[in-house]
Design an enzyme around this catalytic site. Sequence first.
Site, PDB file in Angstrom:
ATOM      1  N   GLY A 338       0.730  -1.144  -0.280  1.00  0.00           N
ATOM      2  CA  GLY A 338      -0.110   0.117   0.046  1.00  0.00           C
ATOM      3  C   GLY A 338       1.016   1.339  -0.232  1.00  0.00           C
ATOM      4  O   GLY A 338       2.290   1.439  -0.188  1.00  0.00           O
ATOM      5  N   GLY A 343       5.319   7.801   1.484  1.00  0.00           N
ATOM      6  CA  GLY A 343       5.858   6.927   1.388  1.00  0.00           C
ATOM      7  C   GLY A 343       5.154   4.799   0.679  1.00  0.00           C
ATOM      8  O   GLY A 343       3.728   5.309   1.478  1.00  0.00           O
ATOM      9  N   ASP A 456      -2.764  11.538  13.780  1.00  0.00           N
ATOM     10  CA  ASP A 456      -3.365  10.965  12.493  1.00  0.00           C
ATOM     11  C   ASP A 456      -4.470   9.835  12.043  1.00  0.00           C
ATOM     12  O   ASP A 456      -3.980   9.316  11.431  1.00  0.00           O
ATOM     13  CB  ASP A 456      -1.920  10.732  11.584  1.00  0.00           C
ATOM     14  CG  ASP A 456      -2.805  11.362  10.272  1.00  0.00           C
ATOM     15  OD1 ASP A 456      -3.669  11.424   9.542  1.00  0.00           O
ATOM     16  OD2 ASP A 456      -1.559  10.711   8.997  1.00  0.00           O
TER      17      ASP A 456
END
Length: 644
Positions: A338, A343, A456
């Site tokens: 993924g 990145g 996040d």
Amino acid sequence: MAMTASSWNLYLLPLLLLLPLPVSTRGDTMFNITNRCPYTVWPAAWPVGGGRQLEPGESWILNMPPGTTNGRVWPRTGCSFKGGGNGSCQTGDCGGMLSCKTVGQPPITSAEFTLGVRNTTDYFDISLVDGFNVPMDFLPMPANIQQGVQGCSRGPRCAANITSQCPKDLKAPGGCNSACTVFKDKDKYCCIGNGNNTCEPTTYSLVFVRMCPDAYSYSRDDSSSTMFTCPPGTNYQVNFCPSNDISASPPATDPHAPTGTRSTSFTRSKVFSVVLGCVGSLIVLVVFVTFFACKLRKQRQQEMQEGDEEFGELPGMPTRFTFQQLQEATDQFKYKLGEGGFGSVFEGQYGEERIAVKRLDRAGQGKREFLAEVQTIGSIHHIYLVRLIGFCAEKSHRLLVYEYMPKGSLDRWIYYSHDNDTPSLDWKTRRKVITHIAKGLCYLHEECMKRIAHLDVKPQNILLDENYNAKLSDFGLSKLIDRDKSQVITRMRGTPGYLAPEWLTSQITEKADVYSFGVVVMEIISGRKNLDTSRSEESSHLITLLEVKVKSDELADLIDKHSMDMQVHKQEVLEMMKLAMWCLQIDSKRRPQMSEVIKVLEGHINAESKIDHNFVATSQTMFGIAENTGSSDPPQASHLSAPR
């Protein structure tokens, strides 16, 4: 003009527009009014009147007659006029006349001007004291200024569209009202009338100030605004819906310049001068680009060397790999698992252990995030945090080596789609995932020496092992908060759709993670993304839809309809929704701590029932203006608790 103020410093221009001024003896002042909106606009002007409509891209040259001292230009929207000129507009001004000479009514964005004060100065500004309906800029056109006369200050710009972010209380057809026209308490909401200028800007005034800092509005923050001036003889450009790029504004031109054929010799010399100037500019540009490219290359090399030394000195670091080792372990980065904001992640094998290698695509931009993640997750160990095995910091290469999580990220298991062949999770598994996320966040917030705000939290950063045990990952945006501090000031970071309302102020606590957790819980329960543009407009935002459903007692409509097991456990799911709504309180102080969330999940206490059922703040934060970047000081490993 219908405008009052008690402070000369704050409202100098509005007062100038009210004062009886000497009649200027100069000629006409020209206003070039251009509609750059994708819709029709009916401009009006006081005291000379309107008289036409502007389609997208059209302009209207308005000449103010000699003797005009002050006035305003404003856009009317949503108008409908009959053959005789009678009709109506969303702003409700002009008594329903297309051509009118009365001052506009709220909500309108106004270009205000005072011409030739003492025959020496023009004053002009954009005013939001009557509200907002169309973005605007008001620019001088200095082509007519005589030689030797001092030039203009920059023109005011209000390119942001406030309408979509307007607080609900100020919403009006086609625009956003000023708080002064809505609320009775003028001293509280307008910051005027108290004489000592001590009142603080409210939420309502800050919306105008932050989105249009050049404009005048009833707020104490206006003391930092600029007075815009020009010498007499200046013509002006008024643009409705201007580009956000100031360079896109049209160049100043003189519409009164004589037209006709020029002599051939003059034309040739002009062309020659232009070509010569272009060639010279190109040479200078090449020299500058070459110089800065060499300087940038040298700087990057120096940063890489410093970075390698910096990583070499980190205390208590996990295993350090070479880039070649990780190339071989991932078979030249062949199998991608993924990718995220900084990145891509590849599957690999190192010895007997399967690993996941995260390779930063933008080492220069992600260096802080990389360092933060290595230091943070490399120094803490918890059953519900992804284990960091090692890292690589070699020249420009930045890589992180994690334990392999065979079930991947949570998003592939909870979002229903026709092309997703993964089986739907049952309620027991979803509840277990929610509990694990809560325990991982509780450890970060309450059990480390310094609070760690993840910042996040989203399904893409929650990984599952072979038994669907959930673990938090991706600490690139994390932020440390001292135990003796209530909050931390930081730049906006995270992912749109999961951001807490307090990001508007940038004053953040770990409660921002609690809000994000509430969003994730609702996504797990409903089997859909919070922001889903493929759905109808009224259901594209899950948390807004939650507001509607809880007020109409229809919460069960939000339960994942593609899972029979979720429907069987409907009552338990509804109780989980109550916990999510507690976490989604706009006021961060009213949200629970994660330890309280765990107590609810384990049945020791009930979720708070006296909560506000408004979960979405009407601010720019919640409308996709967030960036998936951050630049704060990275966490220090010494501030974290010992491994567990």
